[in-house]
Design an enzyme around this catalytic site. Structure first.
Site, PDB file in Angstrom:
ATOM      1  N   ARG A  82      -5.778   7.739  -5.873  1.00 55.06           N
ATOM      2  CA  ARG A  82      -6.330   7.322  -4.579  1.00 55.06           C
ATOM      3  C   ARG A  82      -6.270   8.464  -3.560  1.00 55.06           C
ATOM      4  O   ARG A  82      -7.158   8.591  -2.720  1.00 55.06           O
ATOM      5  CB  ARG A  82      -5.552   6.117  -4.030  1.00 55.06           C
ATOM      6  CG  ARG A  82      -6.037   4.803  -4.575  1.00 55.06           C
ATOM      7  CD  ARG A  82      -5.252   3.638  -3.959  1.00 55.06           C
ATOM      8  NE  ARG A  82      -5.881   2.377  -4.307  1.00 55.06           N
ATOM      9  CZ  ARG A  82      -5.346   1.188  -4.035  1.00 55.06           C
ATOM     10  NH1 ARG A  82      -4.189   1.100  -3.411  1.00 55.06           N
ATOM     11  NH2 ARG A  82      -5.978   0.085  -4.378  1.00 55.06           N
TER      12      ARG A  82
ATOM     13  N   LYS B 117      -6.788 -15.573 -16.343  1.00 54.32           N
ATOM     14  CA  LYS B 117      -7.006 -16.922 -15.805  1.00 54.32           C
ATOM     15  C   LYS B 117      -8.366 -17.137 -15.165  1.00 54.32           C
ATOM     16  O   LYS B 117      -8.829 -16.320 -14.378  1.00 54.32           O
ATOM     17  CB  LYS B 117      -5.937 -17.200 -14.753  1.00 54.32           C
ATOM     18  CG  LYS B 117      -4.551 -17.320 -15.352  1.00 54.32           C
ATOM     19  CD  LYS B 117      -3.566 -17.667 -14.274  1.00 54.32           C
ATOM     20  CE  LYS B 117      -2.197 -17.972 -14.864  1.00 54.32           C
ATOM     21  NZ  LYS B 117      -1.225 -18.171 -13.803  1.00 54.32           N
TER      22      LYS B 117
ATOM     23  N   GLY C 276      -7.688  -4.212 -10.479  1.00 50.56           N
ATOM     24  CA  GLY C 276      -6.421  -4.326 -11.213  1.00 50.56           C
ATOM     25  C   GLY C 276      -6.338  -3.649 -12.554  1.00 50.56           C
ATOM     26  O   GLY C 276      -6.446  -2.432 -12.667  1.00 50.56           O
TER      27      GLY C 276
ATOM     28  N   GLY D   6      -8.174  -5.876  -5.114  1.00 54.54           N
ATOM     29  CA  GLY D   6      -8.574  -7.112  -4.433  1.00 54.54           C
ATOM     30  C   GLY D   6      -9.929  -7.004  -3.745  1.00 54.54           C
ATOM     31  O   GLY D   6     -10.733  -7.942  -3.779  1.00 54.54           O
TER      32      GLY D   6
HETATM   33  C1  3PG Z   1      -4.048  -2.432  -2.531  1.00 52.25           C
HETATM   34  O1  3PG Z   1      -3.268  -1.617  -2.992  1.00 52.25           O
HETATM   35  O2  3PG Z   1      -4.456  -3.409  -3.176  1.00 52.25           O
HETATM   36  C2  3PG Z   1      -4.564  -2.202  -1.152  1.00 52.25           C
HETATM   37  O3  3PG Z   1      -3.936  -1.113  -0.572  1.00 52.25           O
HETATM   38  C3  3PG Z   1      -4.434  -3.440  -0.305  1.00 52.25           C
HETATM   39  O4  3PG Z   1      -3.095  -3.788  -0.200  1.00 52.25           O
HETATM   40  P1  3PG Z   1      -2.713  -5.289   0.160  1.00 52.25           P
HETATM   41  O5  3PG Z   1      -3.118  -6.115  -1.026  1.00 52.25           O
HETATM   42  O6  3PG Z   1      -1.233  -5.286   0.402  1.00 52.25           O
HETATM   43  O7  3PG Z   1      -3.492  -5.675   1.382  1.00 52.25           O
HETATM   44 MG    MG Z   2      -3.786  -5.730  -3.329  1.00 58.14          MG
END
Ligand code: 3PG
Ligand code: MG
Length: 401
Positions: free
Chosen positions: A36, A197, A354, A377
């Site tokens: 990142r 899931k 993920g 996310g």
């Molecule tokens: C992550 O690593 O998924 C992002 O930096 C967002 O982090 P968060 O899910 O804690 O908002």
């Molecule tokens: Mg996250």
């Protein structure tokens, strides 16, 4: 929607607040994966080359508005200096007199890193006072943190309302790749969705059946879909309370003309461990004491055939228990097929979220994908068809408040 990029901004001599996502894995004070961070380098280089002063805004972990020393950004300074090839000065607050003094004292050519924005409760509440204090430090706001764009926080959304704003290079690349994959894609479009899931990917599947031509469902969630069709899945991971939901998704796909591809053959074992004894069977023949850990070769061949005809692929989630060999076979084979077609110029392939990147790296396929998102996310929420607050606020067609 449209958004400004760094090319649209006059950066010379300007203080540029750059929202970055450097929420990277750290062990014993050292960064263990700097992907990142390295992907932010073009933004920092371009701002500095144009004579701008970069001021980095970032969060780390989830300190919930408290000052948690273990979640300080200070240990990241060496990794940032290495990636950006520039001195990085750290300031222990992201706002107020300390930040103002650090900025005034900043050497030309240096980058200022402000402490974890989430140490202030106002960050996650998108408090307008905190946004104003942060905005006071800059002339321009540049958001390069697509992977936090699903959060409407002061540093991702509030500040953008107060300053001339643009997308950084990484954000720009993410948005362009995602637009090419789901916005105005070349068809046929295939989505590959795996993972454990159905319940965590319900909205995503619901959105995809409206948008893509083929939806390949794999991983543990495929078992729930098989069970929804009345197939006995033995001891497999299966969400019994989601059977009606899975059936509804299948029914919706029929009305939208989305072809769903579920495993037609399965690899089953009695134990969940690497190298466990296993057998390959038709999908409707899972023994009562066994569990499905991967899709079989016939399914892989069907996925390959769909990919052969496709122009665009969106991938999220592994096809099987990819962390334990040999149950990584379907994930690897499908990923390698996608990589091969992408190399040949036949396929635009975008992946994110993920476990996905880890699975594609393990398959040796990630490097050949057209685009791999840095987001978890945020990538999922984008696949769900949701507007991301950090992106929406950059829309130049938005009526200014
Ligand atoms: C992550 O690593 O998924 C992002 O930096 C967002 O982090 P968060 O899910 O804690 O908002
Ligand atoms: Mg996250």
């Amino acid at each position: 929607m449209g958004w400004n990029t760094l090319d649209d901004m006059d950066l010379g001599g300007k203080r540029v607040l750059v929202r970055v996502d450097i929420n990277v894995p750290v062990e014993n004070g050292a960064v263990t994966d700097d992907t990142r961070i390295r992907r932010l380098a073009p933004t920092l280089n371009d701002i500095r080359a144009a004579g701008g002063k970069p001021i980095l805004l970032a969060h780390f972990g989830r300190p919930k508005g408290q000052h948690v020393p273990e979640m300080s950004l200070l240990p990241l300074v060496p990794a940032l200096e290495a990636a950006f090839d520039a001195p990085v000065t750290f300031c222990a607050d992201c706002r107020g007199p300390a930040a103002e003094a650090a900025l005034a004292a900043l050497d030309s050519g240096a980058i200022l890193l402000l402490e974890n924005t989430r140490f202030h409760a106002g960050e996650e509440k998108n408090c307008s006072d905190l946004a104003a204090e942060i905005a006071a430090l800059g002339d321009i706001y540049c958001n390069d943190a697509f992977s936090v764009a699903h959060r409407a926080h002061a540093s991702t959304e509030g500040v953008a309302r107060l300053l001339p704003s643009c997308a950084g290079r990484l954000m720009q690349a993410e948005l362009e790749a995602l637009e090419a994959a789901l916005g105005k894609p070349q068809r046929p479009v295939v989505a590959v969705v795996g993972g454990a899931k159905v319940s965590t990917k319900l909205e995503l599947l619901g959105n995809l059946v409206e948008k893509v031509d083929h939806l390949v469902i794999g991983g543990g969630m495929a078992n729930t879909f098989l069970a929804a069709q009345g197939i006995d899945v033995g001891k497999s991971l299966c969400e019994r309370d989601m059977l009606d939901t899975a059936a509804a998704i299948l029914a919706k796909a029929e009305t939208t003309g989305c072809a769903i591809l579920l495993p037609s053959d399965i690899v089953v074992a009695r134990e969940f461990k690497a190298g466990a004894d296993n057998e390959t069977l038709p999908a409707n023949s899972c023994p009562a004491d066994a569990m499905i850990l991967d899709a079989g070769p016939e399914t892989v061949a069907r996925i390959a055939a769909v990919l052969d005809d496709a122009k665009t692929l969106i991938w999220n989630g592994p096809m099987g228990a990819f962390e334990i060999a040999p149950f990584d076979a379907a994930t690897n084979a499908a990923a390698q097929k996608a990589a091969e077609l992408t190399r040949a110029g036949q396929l635009i392939s975008v992946a994110g979220g993920g476990d996905t990147v880890a699975a594609l790296n393990q398959a040796g396929a990630a490097g050949d994908f057209t685009y791999i998102s840095t987001a978890g996310g945020a990538f999922l929420e984008w696949m769900e068809g949701k507007a991301l607050p950090g992106v929406a606020v950059l829309d130049t067609s938005r009526v200014l408040a």
